[in-house]
Write an enzyme that holds these catalytic residues in place. Structure first.
Site, PDB file in Angstrom:
ATOM      1  CB  SER A 112     101.896 -11.688 -48.981  1.00 28.78           C
ATOM      2  OG  SER A 112     101.880 -12.965 -48.417  1.00 28.78           O
ATOM      3  CG  ASP A 144     106.612 -16.677 -53.807  1.00 34.40           C
ATOM      4  OD1 ASP A 144     107.058 -17.172 -52.753  1.00 34.40           O
ATOM      5  OD2 ASP A 144     105.622 -15.929 -53.838  1.00 34.40           O
ATOM      6  CG  HIS A 174     106.283 -14.231 -50.664  1.00 33.24           C
ATOM      7  ND1 HIS A 174     105.216 -14.564 -51.476  1.00 33.24           N
ATOM      8  CD2 HIS A 174     105.742 -13.667 -49.551  1.00 33.24           C
ATOM      9  CE1 HIS A 174     104.085 -14.210 -50.885  1.00 33.24           C
ATOM     10  NE2 HIS A 174     104.378 -13.670 -49.721  1.00 33.24           N
TER      11      HIS A 174
END
Length: 265
Positions: free
Chosen positions: A83, A215, A243
């Site tokens: 991320s 995700d 995610h």
């Protein structure tokens, strides 16, 4: 957290998280005979810094930059950024390309040569609706630079956007351990610098982008948009991964990381 032997993986968490989020993957990589270092970025996880002390994206990334700089001569690392952690990894690649065998962007922000680091975040914000962060809280933090806004991820956001395919115990752990973070450092000069990431440094390191196929926070289209900005990047897909891939598909992630390390020296 560190271990010994084999290749050396350095794992970097995303927004609000810490080294703790890799707890399923770390023992798997170690069992395969590799060294693993899971880091807390500044004011994240167990890192002692307060939010008001982290004044720049470089400050936030300092634990990674210091760890890569301190790696022994001749050791080439496999950096894994999840991320927001992808931007930390990109900064380390630019500073120390000779120390990195490969960089893995795990459902991550992956910038490209010749554009500002912030371009991935700007595009993400352009795509998401105003209520995207749901019950997350904006917190005003007083710093020596003046009031800044920090983001604390809410339990509903965590459940529906980040951990929707992960075991319930991982979601519970996250609700207990996430910390607020100055929002993305979007006004930081590093984020706006079009010359920061060079082809000779950042662009010279082998990059692999892992798409989390389920995700809910950054869909496949957004992830492929980042890939298209950097021709030549290798692409891996992890089916059924939300995610937080390290929680929803830890075995599949570990196997993919082992394959990548065996390919690039």
């Amino acid at each position: 957290m560190e271990g010994g032997g084999g290749r050396h993986y350095v794992l970097v968490h995303g927004l609000g998280h810490g080294a703790w989020c890799w707890y399923r993957v770390v023992p798997m990589l170690r069992a395969a005979g590799h060294r693993v270092t899971a880091l807390d970025m500044a004011a994240s996880g167990k890192h002692p810094a307060r939010m008001d002390e982290v004044l720049s994206f470089e400050d936030y990334s300092r634990p990674l930059l210091d760890a890569v700089a301190a790696s022994p001569p001749g050791e080439r690392l496999v950096l894994v950024g999840h991320s927001l952690g992808g931007l930390c990894v990109a900064l380390a690649m630019e500073r120390f390309p000779h120390k990195v065998a490969a960089a893995v962007f795990l459902a991550a922000c992956m910038p490209c040569v010749g554009m500002p680091v912030s371009i991935t975040l700007e595009e993400l914000f352009r795509r998401i609706p105003p209520d995207f962060f749901m019950d997350s809280e904006n917190i005003v933090v007083n710093t020596i630079q003046g009031p800044r806004t920090a983001l604390l991820l809410g339990p509903k956001y965590l459940a529906e956007k980040l951990y929707d395919q992960s075991p319930e115990e991982d979601l519970t752990l996250a609700t207990m351990l996430v910390r607020p973070l100055i929002q993305y450092f979007m006004d930081d000069p590093i984020m706006k610098d079009e010359t920061l990431l060079t082809d000779g440094n950042y662009g010279s390191v082998k990059r692999v982008f892992m798409i989390a196929m389920a995700d809910s926070s950054s869909d496949e289209e957004m992830q492929r948009w980042m890939i298209d900005l950097s021709p030549g990047v290798e692409v891996e897909e992890i089916a059924g991964a939300d995610h937080t891939v390290m929680c929803s598909k830890p075995r599949e992630l570990c196997d993919a990381l082992l394959t990548i390390a065996s390919k690039y020296d």
